[in-house]
Design a protein around this motif. Structure first.
Motif, PDB file in Angstrom:
ATOM      1  N   ASN A  61       0.846  -1.189   0.000  1.00 28.47           N
ATOM      2  CA  ASN A  61       0.000   0.000   0.000  1.00 28.47           C
ATOM      3  C   ASN A  61       0.882   1.240   0.000  1.00 28.47           C
ATOM      4  OD1 ASN A  61      -1.557   2.141   2.015  1.00 28.47           O
ATOM      5  ND2 ASN A  61      -2.886   1.172   0.500  1.00 28.47           N
ATOM      6  N   TRP A  63       1.089   5.148   0.428  1.00 24.66           N
ATOM      7  CA  TRP A  63       0.282   6.094   1.182  1.00 24.66           C
ATOM      8  C   TRP A  63       1.121   7.276   1.646  1.00 24.66           C
ATOM      9  CZ3 TRP A  63       1.339   7.191   6.364  1.00 24.66           C
ATOM     10  CH2 TRP A  63       2.361   6.415   6.933  1.00 24.66           C
ATOM     11  N   CYS A  67      -2.295  12.709   2.384  1.00 28.53           N
ATOM     12  CA  CYS A  67      -3.237  12.236   1.372  1.00 28.53           C
ATOM     13  C   CYS A  67      -4.615  11.987   1.990  1.00 28.53           C
ATOM     14  CB  CYS A  67      -2.649  10.951   0.768  1.00 28.53           C
ATOM     15  SG  CYS A  67      -3.776   9.909  -0.121  1.00 28.53           S
ATOM     16  N   CYS A  70      -6.034   8.573   1.561  1.00 25.70           N
ATOM     17  CA  CYS A  70      -5.336   7.609   2.422  1.00 25.70           C
ATOM     18  C   CYS A  70      -5.981   7.583   3.810  1.00 25.70           C
ATOM     19  CB  CYS A  70      -3.854   7.957   2.537  1.00 25.70           C
ATOM     20  SG  CYS A  70      -2.951   7.885   0.978  1.00 25.70           S
ATOM     21  N   HIS A  74      -8.037   4.227   5.500  1.00 26.37           N
ATOM     22  CA  HIS A  74      -7.269   3.661   6.616  1.00 26.37           C
ATOM     23  C   HIS A  74      -8.057   2.630   7.422  1.00 26.37           C
ATOM     24  CE1 HIS A  74      -3.619   3.691   8.968  1.00 26.37           C
ATOM     25  NE2 HIS A  74      -4.381   3.558  10.039  1.00 26.37           N
ATOM     26  N   ASN A  91       5.578   4.486   2.377  1.00 23.86           N
ATOM     27  CA  ASN A  91       5.237   5.872   2.661  1.00 23.86           C
ATOM     28  C   ASN A  91       5.885   6.753   1.598  1.00 23.86           C
ATOM     29  OD1 ASN A  91       6.256   8.485   4.504  1.00 23.86           O
ATOM     30  ND2 ASN A  91       4.111   7.923   4.644  1.00 23.86           N
ATOM     31  N   ALA A 130      -1.441   8.648  -4.709  1.00 22.59           N
ATOM     32  CA  ALA A 130      -1.715   7.833  -3.531  1.00 22.59           C
ATOM     33  C   ALA A 130      -3.182   7.992  -3.171  1.00 22.59           C
ATOM     34  CB  ALA A 130      -0.835   8.280  -2.364  1.00 22.59           C
ATOM     35  N   PRO A 131      -3.756   6.982  -2.579  1.00 20.49           N
ATOM     36  CA  PRO A 131      -3.166   5.672  -2.313  1.00 20.49           C
ATOM     37  C   PRO A 131      -3.235   4.782  -3.557  1.00 20.49           C
ATOM     38  CG  PRO A 131      -5.417   5.708  -1.503  1.00 20.49           C
ATOM     39  CD  PRO A 131      -5.129   7.088  -2.038  1.00 20.49           C
ATOM     40  N   THR A 133      -2.787   0.372  -4.116  1.00 20.90           N
ATOM     41  CA  THR A 133      -2.539  -0.913  -3.473  1.00 20.90           C
ATOM     42  C   THR A 133      -2.267  -1.950  -4.529  1.00 20.90           C
ATOM     43  OG1 THR A 133      -4.003  -0.295  -1.645  1.00 20.90           O
ATOM     44  CG2 THR A 133      -3.480  -2.639  -1.889  1.00 20.90           C
ATOM     45  N   PRO A 148      -8.477   4.794  -3.194  1.00 21.12           N
ATOM     46  CA  PRO A 148      -8.743   4.219  -1.873  1.00 21.12           C
ATOM     47  C   PRO A 148      -9.466   2.878  -1.973  1.00 21.12           C
ATOM     48  CG  PRO A 148     -10.134   6.145  -2.257  1.00 21.12           C
ATOM     49  CD  PRO A 148      -9.210   6.042  -3.421  1.00 21.12           C
TER      50      PRO A 148
END
Length: 168
Positions: A61, A63, A67, A70, A74, A91, A130-131, A133, A148
């Motif tokens: 991920n 992030w 952001c 992000c 979460h 990060n 970002a984000p 994944t 997200p």
């Protein structure tokens, strides 16, 4: 002055959302590409990781504490972690202090987390925001989701990719 800064952030967040929706449909979600070499630095007080030594399927991920999406995703990451899914964090564009504060305040969903060095890892991964994944297994990126994570994304993209990885 403060309201001007807030208005600017709202415009940026709105534009990022529009672009994410626009490009998410154009970008292939299911992929099979080698995980590139990542240039990462240790984030103090957090476990570090080497992508080449992780066994089985896992999530990467990308992030940043700056952001807004992000922050929105979460709680989904925390729920995935409670399901036993291995999530590693990268990060991006953050100070170590801001990244630490974000994880300390909201909880740390990551098995381990590292910091991108000079945007090198993000560029190698082909990530523009970002984000994002990625589902990774045996050194291969099997799926990616720009934006997200939501319940629908988990159901339609992430869980199926993890199941495919488990069957290999």
């Amino acid at each position: 002055m403060r309201w001007l800064r807030l208005a600017a952030w709202l415009v940026v967040i709105g534009l990022a959302g529009v672009l994410a929706v626009r490009f998410a449909g154009d970008r292939p979600v299911e992929v099979r590409e080698p995980l590139p070499v990542l240039t990462m630095a240790e984030l103090e007080n957090r476990d570090r990781f080497d992508p080449g030594s992780i066994e089985g399927p896992w999530l990467l991920n990308v992030w940043g504490s700056w952001c807004a999406p992000c922050h929105a995703e979460h709680s989904t990451l925390m729920a995935l972690r409670s399901e036993g899914i291995a999530i590693y964090g990268l990060n991006w564009r953050d100070t170590p202090e801001d990244a630490e504060q974000f994880l300390d305040e909201l909880g740390d969903p990551f098995v381990a987390v590292m910091q991108d060095v000079d945007n090198q890892s993000v560029m190698a991964l082909g990530i523009s925001g970002a984000p994002e994944t990625l589902v990774v297994s045996d050194g291969q990126i099997l799926a990616r989701w720009p934006g997200p994570l939501t319940v629908d994304v988990l159901r339609q993209t992430i869980y199926p990719a993890l199941e495919r990885a488990d069957r290999r």
